[in-house]
Scaffold this motif. Structure first.
Motif, mmCIF file in Angstrom:
data_model
loop_
_atom_site.group_PDB
_atom_site.id
_atom_site.type_symbol
_atom_site.label_atom_id
_atom_site.label_comp_id
_atom_site.label_asym_id
_atom_site.label_seq_id
_atom_site.Cartn_x
_atom_site.Cartn_y
_atom_site.Cartn_z
ATOM 1 N N ASP A 165 -4.296 12.110 1.857
ATOM 2 C CA ASP A 165 -5.874 11.679 1.669
ATOM 3 C C ASP A 165 -6.319 11.893 2.997
ATOM 4 O OD1 ASP A 165 -7.990 10.511 0.882
ATOM 5 O OD2 ASP A 165 -7.422 8.717 0.845
ATOM 6 N N GLN A 210 0.830 -1.177 -0.008
ATOM 7 C CA GLN A 210 -0.122 -0.046 -0.065
ATOM 8 C C GLN A 210 0.725 1.276 -0.011
ATOM 9 O OE1 GLN A 210 -2.352 -0.749 3.614
ATOM 10 N NE2 GLN A 210 -4.160 -1.255 2.409
ATOM 11 N N TRP A 211 1.987 1.078 0.723
ATOM 12 C CA TRP A 211 2.955 2.480 0.695
ATOM 13 C C TRP A 211 3.100 3.050 -0.483
ATOM 14 C CZ3 TRP A 211 8.561 1.947 -0.358
ATOM 15 C CH2 TRP A 211 9.037 2.955 -0.131
ATOM 16 N N PRO A 212 3.463 2.666 -1.594
ATOM 17 C CA PRO A 212 3.517 3.593 -2.791
ATOM 18 C C PRO A 212 2.243 4.372 -3.207
ATOM 19 C CG PRO A 212 4.418 1.362 -3.301
ATOM 20 C CD PRO A 212 3.471 1.326 -2.074
ATOM 21 N N PHE A 213 1.182 4.030 -2.733
ATOM 22 C CA PHE A 213 0.071 4.695 -3.071
ATOM 23 C C PHE A 213 -0.866 5.430 -1.987
ATOM 24 C CE2 PHE A 213 0.427 0.603 -4.966
ATOM 25 C CZ PHE A 213 0.383 0.803 -6.488
ATOM 26 N N GLU A 214 -0.058 5.727 -0.935
ATOM 27 C CA GLU A 214 -0.436 6.529 0.202
ATOM 28 C C GLU A 214 0.473 7.968 0.375
ATOM 29 O OE1 GLU A 214 -2.852 7.824 2.761
ATOM 30 O OE2 GLU A 214 -3.107 5.351 2.407
ATOM 31 N N PRO A 215 0.053 8.953 -0.250
ATOM 32 C CA PRO A 215 0.812 10.093 -0.132
ATOM 33 C C PRO A 215 1.118 10.540 1.139
ATOM 34 C CG PRO A 215 -0.990 10.428 -1.841
ATOM 35 C CD PRO A 215 -1.236 9.111 -1.002
ATOM 36 N N GLU A 223 -0.801 16.250 -0.853
ATOM 37 C CA GLU A 223 -1.685 15.274 -1.318
ATOM 38 C C GLU A 223 -2.077 14.069 -0.341
ATOM 39 O OE1 GLU A 223 0.227 13.600 -5.020
ATOM 40 O OE2 GLU A 223 1.011 15.607 -5.574
ATOM 41 N N SER A 275 3.325 8.991 2.763
ATOM 42 C CA SER A 275 3.721 8.037 3.762
ATOM 43 C C SER A 275 5.383 7.767 3.713
ATOM 44 C CB SER A 275 3.053 6.526 3.446
ATOM 45 O OG SER A 275 3.244 6.319 2.142
#
Length: 154
Positions: free
Chosen positions: A70, A37-42, A68, A44
């Motif tokens: 969320d 999930q990390w690459p998709f959580e601005p 960015e 993080s």
């Protein structure tokens, strides 16, 4: 004293293998899920927790001030959020969870953020007593079915 290393390709296998005890699986997602999930959580950041060359845990945080990020309703855009904290079953009760929270507090200062938020399942065996011992207090909010806590500097 453990070392907190930013997630790197050569760490993935060791961190992926870490698991909590079977009775704790309802409290935290496996490391493989967090790393996916990390690459998709601005905003993080993911850190492996290492004792020498042994992976003992994983700490994931989100900078809510990231442009960015969320954010959900009620989340503080000036705070750091401890998204995931997993200490491997064989490494629990050795101070690594406390060290991870201390690391998050130092990151908060480094980043100039106001507070640290964390959430946990409020059932016997959860990490809430540890969080409260380390100065986190319940906010009264339930986020995604978990009790939210906050730490603010004195």
């Amino acid at each position: 004293m453990p070392e907190f290393r930013p997630l790197a390709k050569n760490h993935i296998r060791d961190l992926y293998r870490l698991e909590v005890r079977p009775d704790q699986t309802k409290f935290v997602a496996p490391n493989g899920v967090t790393m996916a999930q990390w690459p998709f959580e601005p905003g993080s950041m993911v850190f492996g927790i290492w004792e020498g060359e042994t992976a003992v845990g994983l700490l994931a945080m989100i900078d809510f001030s990231h442009p960015e990020a969320d954010l959900q309703e009620g989340e503080d855009p000036t705070a750091l959020y401890v998204w995931r904290l997993l200490i491997g079953a064989d490494h629990q009760r050795k101070g690594y969870g406390t060290a991870a929270l201390d690391f998050a507090k130092a990151k908060r200062i480094e980043m100039g953020l106001s507070a640290i938020f964390i959430s946990a399942v409020d059932e016997p065996g959860s990490a809430i007593p540890l969080y409260e011992k380390e100065g986190f207090v319940r906010t009264g909010r339930i986020v995604d079915g978990e009790t939210e806590l906050v730490w603010r500097p004195d």
